[in-house]
Design an enzyme around this catalytic site. Structure first.
Site, mmCIF file in Angstrom:
data_model
loop_
_atom_site.group_PDB
_atom_site.id
_atom_site.type_symbol
_atom_site.label_atom_id
_atom_site.label_comp_id
_atom_site.label_asym_id
_atom_site.label_seq_id
_atom_site.Cartn_x
_atom_site.Cartn_y
_atom_site.Cartn_z
ATOM 1 N N SER A 148 3.624 -1.727 1.617
ATOM 2 C CA SER A 148 3.703 -2.832 2.579
ATOM 3 C C SER A 148 3.817 -4.157 1.855
ATOM 4 O O SER A 148 3.316 -4.311 0.727
ATOM 5 C CB SER A 148 2.457 -2.843 3.475
ATOM 6 O OG SER A 148 2.383 -4.030 4.246
ATOM 7 N N TYR A 161 -6.503 -3.336 3.877
ATOM 8 C CA TYR A 161 -5.153 -2.776 3.913
ATOM 9 C C TYR A 161 -4.304 -3.294 2.756
ATOM 10 O O TYR A 161 -3.618 -2.522 2.076
ATOM 11 C CB TYR A 161 -4.498 -3.138 5.244
ATOM 12 C CG TYR A 161 -3.094 -2.615 5.428
ATOM 13 C CD1 TYR A 161 -2.863 -1.269 5.696
ATOM 14 C CD2 TYR A 161 -1.991 -3.474 5.363
ATOM 15 C CE1 TYR A 161 -1.577 -0.783 5.890
ATOM 16 C CE2 TYR A 161 -0.703 -2.991 5.554
ATOM 17 C CZ TYR A 161 -0.500 -1.652 5.816
ATOM 18 O OH TYR A 161 0.778 -1.181 6.004
ATOM 19 N N LYS A 165 -2.593 -1.105 -0.236
ATOM 20 C CA LYS A 165 -1.141 -1.024 -0.402
ATOM 21 C C LYS A 165 -0.710 -1.607 -1.742
ATOM 22 O O LYS A 165 0.267 -1.140 -2.350
ATOM 23 C CB LYS A 165 -0.434 -1.731 0.754
ATOM 24 C CG LYS A 165 -0.531 -0.986 2.080
ATOM 25 C CD LYS A 165 0.047 0.419 2.004
ATOM 26 C CE LYS A 165 0.159 1.069 3.374
ATOM 27 N NZ LYS A 165 0.649 2.474 3.294
#
Length: 266
Positions: A148, A161, A165
């Protein structure tokens, strides 16, 4: 060989995790359209069966393997069943992952570690299992990790997150060095893409703000990611490894506005 022939995957076998919906389902369909047989993995069998029907309608074989990627014994089972059914593995797409935007103050250490396990450790384990099989059965292969833009563009509420990532992107580059020249390893840095998960939190106002902050003036479609995956999983990209391909509309910052810890938005 004609240039467009390099985008063909006739008789190749691909495993796609998180293949029941969204980006994973889109990638699975794209690989099948290019000629691959596909092993579909996710927790919900009914979702997988729908994708399998689409793949079979394209004239390719689909194997449905309900799998919880957080149970590493099931990852070994997934590879074993793929090998038993098709006799080879050529492509692995580590798509399963995710973690919601969440303030650090409301994120426990266990939740932070869970985000890492879901996004990074699962991809590591699946790659560790599949890479030797690729070499033994096909002479080589491709691994694609779905990362991401949050992995390299910091923003409020993305510590869990984004850190996970970011680690997945670094893992991609590490594995590419170790597995070369037999197995190529690349990733896609996905931007905001219209999937069920994103649609669940979109209001017209939020969507318009996100579009306004995206240089390409729209949100991503699953097809955008699938086309990038098709390039990285086919012989068209045979000289590409260790790369993080941005498919995110030109974003230089996250376009989901979240509050800072002590006021304002990032």
């Amino acid at each position: 060989m004609a240039l467009l022939d390099k985008f063909k995957l006739d008789d190749h076998v691909a495993i796609v995790t998180g293949a029941g919906k969204g980006i994973g389902a889109g990638i699975a369909r794209a690989l099948a359209e290019a000629g691959a047989d596909v092993v579909l993995a996710a927790r919900t069998e009914s979702d997988l069966q729908g994708v399998a029907e689409d793949i079979r309608a394209l004239g390719r074989h689909a194997l449905v393997v309900p799998t919880d990627v957080l149970d590493f014994s099931q990852l070994q089972n997934l590879a074993d069943l793929a090998l038993k059914e098709f006799g080879r593995i050529d492509i692995l797409v580590n798509n399963a992952g995710g973690f919601p935007p969440k303030p650090v103050a409301h994120t426990t250490a266990k939740q932070f570690e869970d985000a890492f396990r879901f996004n990074v450790s699962t991809a590591f384990e699946m790659s560790r299992i599949c890479a030797p099989i690729m070499v033994e059965t096909s002479g080589g292969g491709n691994i694609l990790n779905i990362s991401s833009i949050a992995g390299h563009k910091p923003a409020p509420c993305f510590a869990g997150y984004g850190t996970a990532k970011g680690a997945l992107s670094i893992l991609t580059q590490q594995l590419a060095q170790e597995f070369a020249p037999k197995v190529r390893v690349n990733a896609i840095a996905v931007g905001s893409t219209k999937t069920d998960a994103l649609n669940a939190v979109l209001t017209p106002e939020v969507e318009q703000t996100m579009v306004d902050l995206t240089p390409m003036a729209r949100l991503g479609e699953v097809e955008d990611i699938a086309l990038g995956a098709l390039y990285l999983c086919t012989p068209a990209s045979s000289y590409v490894t260790g790369e993080i391909l941005g498919v995110n509309g030109g974003l230089e910052r996250l376009n989901m506005q979240m509050p800072r810890a002590w006021g304002g938005v990032g």
